[in-house]
Write an enzyme that holds these catalytic residues in place. Sequence first.
Site, PDB file in Angstrom:
ATOM      1  N   THR A 277       0.846  -1.191   0.000  1.00  0.00           N
ATOM      2  CA  THR A 277       0.000   0.000   0.000  1.00  0.00           C
ATOM      3  C   THR A 277       0.880   1.240   0.000  1.00  0.00           C
ATOM      4  O   THR A 277       2.054   1.186   0.354  1.00  0.00           O
ATOM      5  CB  THR A 277      -0.897   0.070   1.240  1.00  0.00           C
ATOM      6  OG1 THR A 277      -0.106   0.415   2.387  1.00  0.00           O
ATOM      7  CG2 THR A 277      -1.617  -1.234   1.499  1.00  0.00           C
ATOM      8  N   ASP A 278       0.311   2.361  -0.368  1.00  0.00           N
ATOM      9  CA  ASP A 278       0.984   3.624  -0.097  1.00  0.00           C
ATOM     10  C   ASP A 278       0.793   3.936   1.389  1.00  0.00           C
ATOM     11  O   ASP A 278       0.074   3.236   2.112  1.00  0.00           O
ATOM     12  CB  ASP A 278       0.432   4.740  -0.978  1.00  0.00           C
ATOM     13  CG  ASP A 278       1.465   5.840  -1.227  1.00  0.00           C
ATOM     14  OD1 ASP A 278       2.380   6.000  -0.390  1.00  0.00           O
ATOM     15  OD2 ASP A 278       1.352   6.539  -2.242  1.00  0.00           O
TER      16      ASP A 278
END
Length: 745
Positions: A277-278
């Site tokens: 994920t960011d």
Amino acid sequence: MKKNIFYTVLLAASFIGCSQPNNGSSDIESKVDSLLSQMTIEEKLGQMNQLSPWDFDDLAKKVRKGEVGSILNIVNPDEVNKIQKIAVEESRLGIPLIVARDVIHGYKTIFPIPLGQAATFNPQIVEEGARIAAIEASSDGIRWTFSPMIDVARDPRWGRIAESCGEDTYLNAVMGAAMIKGYQGDSLNDPTAMAACAKHFVAYGAAEGGRDYNSTFIPERVLRNVYLPPFKAAVDAGSATFMTSFNDNDGVPSTANKFVLKDVLRDEWKYDGMVVTDWASALEMVNHGFCTDGKDAAEKSVNAGVDMEMVSETFIKNLKQSVAEGKVSMETIDNAVRNILRLKFRLGLFENPYIVTPQSVKYAEEHLLAAKTAAEQSVILLKNDAQTLPLTDKVKTVAIVGPMADAPYEQMGTWVFDGEREHTQTPLKAIKDMYGDKVNVVFEPGLAYSRDKNVAGIAKAVNAARRADVVVCFVGEESILSGEAHSLANLDLQGAQSQLIKSLASTGKPLVTVIMAGRQLTISDEVEASDAVLYSFHPGTMGGPAIADILFGKVNPSGKTPVTFPRMSGQTPVYYAHNNTGRPANPTEMLIDEIPVEAGQTSVGCRSFYLDAGNSPLFPFGYGLSYTSFEYSDLRLAADKLTEGDKVNVSVNLKNAGNYDGTEVVQLYVQDKVGSVTRPVKELKAFKRVELKAGESETVTFSLPVSDLAFWGYDMIFGVEPGDFRLWVGTSSAEGLSDDFSVIK
């Protein structure tokens, strides 16, 4: 000896000879399965947990318990080795950590921002810059970088356009693949290799209104034709990891988008790397209104195909319960952990978890030289009236003016956590050091920094200009004004910089304006006021010497615009590969000051254009002048009727008709005239950098597979549609020789 550096066609990375490192090794797969079989669910979730620690002792406790798979933002080599030793020797299974960092355009030796690197149209330069970044970063134990950012970015209001390779799908694919090759080298298990991370998956560059983190509304056909191809190129180039993006597209946040993460990335493209994920993007889906809480966010993320969570810890806190409740399968967890362990084996971390690269690689002489070459090739000559540049021996006194002339921190640009201002060479310093024996240098900044509105210093700058033979004014943006979360609604020069340029122009002395910025700015008035204009996207550590050598003619500028420059902010987004519309503009449209009073409603022409700006940009994509002049002639197609299995073989004669040796970026564009869906007016399909001595000519050839004309059509089938095409070869997207050909069944 003349160089002919070229990259042609193919959105796959085979054009740079790169395949997925260690992909599919049966030995690695057996090791992964063996280790996975020994792990508890707590240890599996620990591998899926990435932390950015603030407290080393707290981190050590979690690592001992197997609760951490990766860390980011520890850059002290002693601490890196210490925490790695705890993971390897004190946790139950001895699984090493992956140490990550945002190394975006250099680690210590800072290269031009990615947008500036794209302006070189030279993938070899980009690859070399990434290789140097990996070597320097690995000396502090960093083996994973969150780069390249290959978001197609067509709106300069979006601050992260600085991190992109511009507006074009093909250029992003080529440059992104080159970065991946540079970061990862010939093998990921080389201690100087860093795992690349293709981001942001997907369409983040189209954030609504240019506001960071904002929604996008990209239909599947446009997604596949414009925004996905650079990521497919990243898969083909062997990118070790992918990162989801912050945005939701058509209401679905990327971190939980099964279509892009499973259907496309895993099933269609057969990607076996790792997806992260960011920063906290899983938990932020609660803010999106897509998830009820952290548990819901964790479930939707992993079920969509995410393997590792960056910092928000919803996975490790919730997924054990989710598995018990049957909301997430154990198979899903195992597949995620398998992707993480596979990466660690490919990086060679189990065999050698500790730092090997010596500290002496930082700022190595060859690294600085490469950074200077990259900066030289990234500078774009936008205007050069009356051959103001290069500066000749007739120039005895130079007035150096402007807030960016001696701003070592600012010229490094955005996303520079580890570059050091004391190693940055500014234009003022470089001009004094390199040319101070030839010219008298007078320095008056006029303004203290780019946003400075205090005009008290402008009078001193004007007085300095009056005493000089030529004025070089350095303006632009501080680094804080571009990058993540740094969007702008107004793209004009900040502060009193425009007033400074206007005042300098009033002296009547030749005025050279050098702009250092993180995006294309609206500079119509400043260009008009200047005799010559150089545009340098934040050039990094060696920007000063590069610009100095360009000003004084030792280097001939060869950069080309990787983005379209608007005349004013209201034109954005503006890009060359647009659809035509049913009523395209024409050059004779009446602009606002030409409209008679009480004019008829239809008298201005019912066309697609702005009354106050027209339809043309200030500078088109692919534009850039040289100190010499290049002439194109004799465009030839080997055949004008082709089948899908053929190649479009085209040649053109290029002559250096000027007085300086120079490099031209020869660009090939194609238009599919009629399709099952409307097609762009032009699309870049190939380019070559060609170096020619003054007076020299060369026949430049391209061989474009007809298969590269394929697109996703009306029935969402990917292929080449038979029909008529137009081809251009020239110096920019707006200028070139053309010919027609047909594709037949």
